[in-house]
Scaffold this active site. Sequence first.
Site, PDB file in Angstrom:
ATOM      1  N   ASP A 104       0.872  -1.175   0.000  1.00 21.13           N
ATOM      2  CA  ASP A 104       0.000   0.000   0.000  1.00 21.13           C
ATOM      3  C   ASP A 104       0.908   1.224   0.000  1.00 21.13           C
ATOM      4  O   ASP A 104       1.629   1.468   0.965  1.00 21.13           O
ATOM      5  CB  ASP A 104      -0.849  -0.043   1.280  1.00 21.13           C
ATOM      6  CG  ASP A 104      -2.107   0.794   1.182  1.00 21.13           C
ATOM      7  OD1 ASP A 104      -2.059   1.835   0.507  1.00 21.13           O
ATOM      8  OD2 ASP A 104      -3.116   0.401   1.789  1.00 21.13           O
ATOM      9  N   ASP A 206      -2.700   4.827  -2.464  1.00 24.73           N
ATOM     10  CA  ASP A 206      -3.600   5.582  -1.591  1.00 24.73           C
ATOM     11  C   ASP A 206      -3.924   6.944  -2.213  1.00 24.73           C
ATOM     12  O   ASP A 206      -3.027   7.631  -2.715  1.00 24.73           O
ATOM     13  CB  ASP A 206      -2.880   5.781  -0.248  1.00 24.73           C
ATOM     14  CG  ASP A 206      -3.784   6.254   0.859  1.00 24.73           C
ATOM     15  OD1 ASP A 206      -4.677   5.483   1.243  1.00 24.73           O
ATOM     16  OD2 ASP A 206      -3.590   7.383   1.343  1.00 24.73           O
ATOM     17  N   GLU A 265      -6.634   4.025  -5.571  1.00 22.59           N
ATOM     18  CA  GLU A 265      -7.817   4.449  -4.811  1.00 22.59           C
ATOM     19  C   GLU A 265      -8.106   5.893  -5.213  1.00 22.59           C
ATOM     20  O   GLU A 265      -7.335   6.797  -4.896  1.00 22.59           O
ATOM     21  CB  GLU A 265      -7.556   4.393  -3.302  1.00 22.59           C
ATOM     22  CG  GLU A 265      -8.770   4.836  -2.502  1.00 22.59           C
ATOM     23  CD  GLU A 265      -8.441   5.496  -1.161  1.00 22.59           C
ATOM     24  OE1 GLU A 265      -9.320   5.519  -0.292  1.00 22.59           O
ATOM     25  OE2 GLU A 265      -7.323   6.013  -0.987  1.00 22.59           O
ATOM     26  N   HIS A 325     -11.231  -1.273   4.485  1.00 21.57           N
ATOM     27  CA  HIS A 325     -10.965  -0.769   5.840  1.00 21.57           C
ATOM     28  C   HIS A 325     -11.547   0.630   6.083  1.00 21.57           C
ATOM     29  O   HIS A 325     -11.358   1.179   7.159  1.00 21.57           O
ATOM     30  CB  HIS A 325      -9.454  -0.759   6.072  1.00 21.57           C
ATOM     31  CG  HIS A 325      -8.741   0.212   5.180  1.00 21.57           C
ATOM     32  ND1 HIS A 325      -8.704   0.077   3.802  1.00 21.57           N
ATOM     33  CD2 HIS A 325      -8.085   1.356   5.443  1.00 21.57           C
ATOM     34  CE1 HIS A 325      -8.045   1.089   3.283  1.00 21.57           C
ATOM     35  NE2 HIS A 325      -7.655   1.880   4.256  1.00 21.57           N
ATOM     36  N   ASP A 326     -12.195   1.200   5.091  1.00 16.04           N
ATOM     37  CA  ASP A 326     -12.755   2.551   5.242  1.00 16.04           C
ATOM     38  C   ASP A 326     -14.281   2.590   5.259  1.00 16.04           C
ATOM     39  O   ASP A 326     -14.856   3.646   5.485  1.00 16.04           O
ATOM     40  CB  ASP A 326     -12.282   3.456   4.081  1.00 16.04           C
ATOM     41  CG  ASP A 326     -10.795   3.751   4.138  1.00 16.04           C
ATOM     42  OD1 ASP A 326     -10.241   3.828   5.247  1.00 16.04           O
ATOM     43  OD2 ASP A 326     -10.189   3.919   3.058  1.00 16.04           O
TER      44      ASP A 326
END
Length: 537
Positions: A104, A206, A265, A325-326
Amino acid sequence: MTTIPWWQDGVIYQIYPRSFADADGDGVGDLRGIIAHLDHLNDGTPNSMGVDAIWLSPVYPSPGYDFGYDVADYCNIDPLFGTLTDFDRLVAQAHRRGIRILMDMVVNHTSHEHPWFIESRASRENPKRDWYIWRDPASGGGLPNKWQSVFGGRAWEWDEGTGQHYYHMFLKEQPDLNWRNPDARRAVMQAFRFWLERGVDGFRLDVVNAYFKDAGLRDNPPKLGLRSYDRQAHVYDMDQPELIAVYRELNALLAEYGDRMAVGEIMEATHEMVARFSGPGRLPLAFNFDFTRQPWRAPAFRRAVARCEASLAEGGWPCYVLSNHDVPRHASRYGGRFAPQRAKVAAAMLLTLRGTPFLYYGEEIGMRNGRIRHHEIQDPPGKRYWPLYGGRDPERTPMPWSAEPGAGFTRGRPWLPLNEDYREVNVAAQRDDPHSVFSFYRQLIWLRRSSAALRHGSYRALAQAPRRAQVYLREAPGQMMLVTLNFSPRAVEVRLEEALPRAAWRLRLSTNAAAHECLHDGVVLLGPHEACILEAT
Ligand code: GLC
């Protein structure tokens, strides 16, 4: 014959390392914990999930203000998770099982404790001053502009020592890098290279559309919204045209190492933005988050797929996600008393659509959000906005491996509470139950692995209208698969609007234990919450 890159037909599994498996007993997951559970992910047989790659949420040294999404060193491992040697072992052990590893990369911003920022902050003359976005106060002493932080409050922080503000899109402990500075950009590219050299297979990027901000830092136009961040249309603090050149540079770097990949993302992603930023000459893949916003209704998902298929750029590839995870876990979003049934239908959809499916740890057992009390909140936006918004801890609770104390996750005290239902909903309890959510995921993924049509065939919706079901055809040379999904608790009959190609249809997989005829005379017959996959023979 065209070869399909592995990241187009593979299944990718996201691990949130803090919560996956804790080998050293400190209550926080670690790399050795992950290594110990690789056979769960893929041991080469249908006893395991059969995933092709892992995306590891950040494991770099970090003071943890945003739980690793504030990186203090791009080229090392946080002692909380282990060492670079553990990491090398993870890569080797994963590769031995045919599992690839994605890192990530959080390079829109660093931690305020990153040596680059410490230098940048030291003085206005420091060679790294321009690696971050520093501005004088506006005339009269105000902020440089009206931009707001995603996590709440203004996006500018005053630095007393050097008498300027720095910009942070997230927390003030996450200063944004200045991608317009060539030295900073080169240093970031070096970090990518560091991991490629160590054998990783790709990256999750990210907030990949925020790297550049408007050069003139113009104010965003206002719009309606609840939080201050939502009351601006984000025209100038993200989505700048300069991004495309970075994506090209990154592609060139990946190409040096063979079949490596990157998935972006995109914040506030619309289909148009996914189409603009992914595809040949841009990012190989970008997440489509549309499913995370749909209610549990067949037409809503059917339309989301149609929008995605219609909007992709030439050569672009869909990339679907139900949970991460968000966002709240989908078993909780759709759940209610039908949670396990809906988890199976959702899985059948995610894993049979045209596109790369991303799974989130725990979804294979129908894991739901945990219950986090106010004093247990760890996530910064949760602390700030409670009780309006409780933050992201509920979707980050420890993976329940077994019914033992600590859920087989830890010998110590878990960093977030275990889910209250962990004694019933855990991997061990589901492993030998042929009707469990976990068994269904395994059957589904191994069926997908064996099927060219499901992995990379064309997609065609066969019935546009039904309120309760989705029916679609996946077709590759020599193979046709018919996917039928009943979203409702009642039996349904769906008359296909188009004649099916002439064939005998053989049942390959169903959630319904009682074998029955799913297709009769152009009518699909499904039991309550049934997902059923047929192959033309
Ligand atoms: C991304 C991550 C999120 C993080 C944020 C800031 O949206 O997915 O978890 O808080 O970026 O890095």
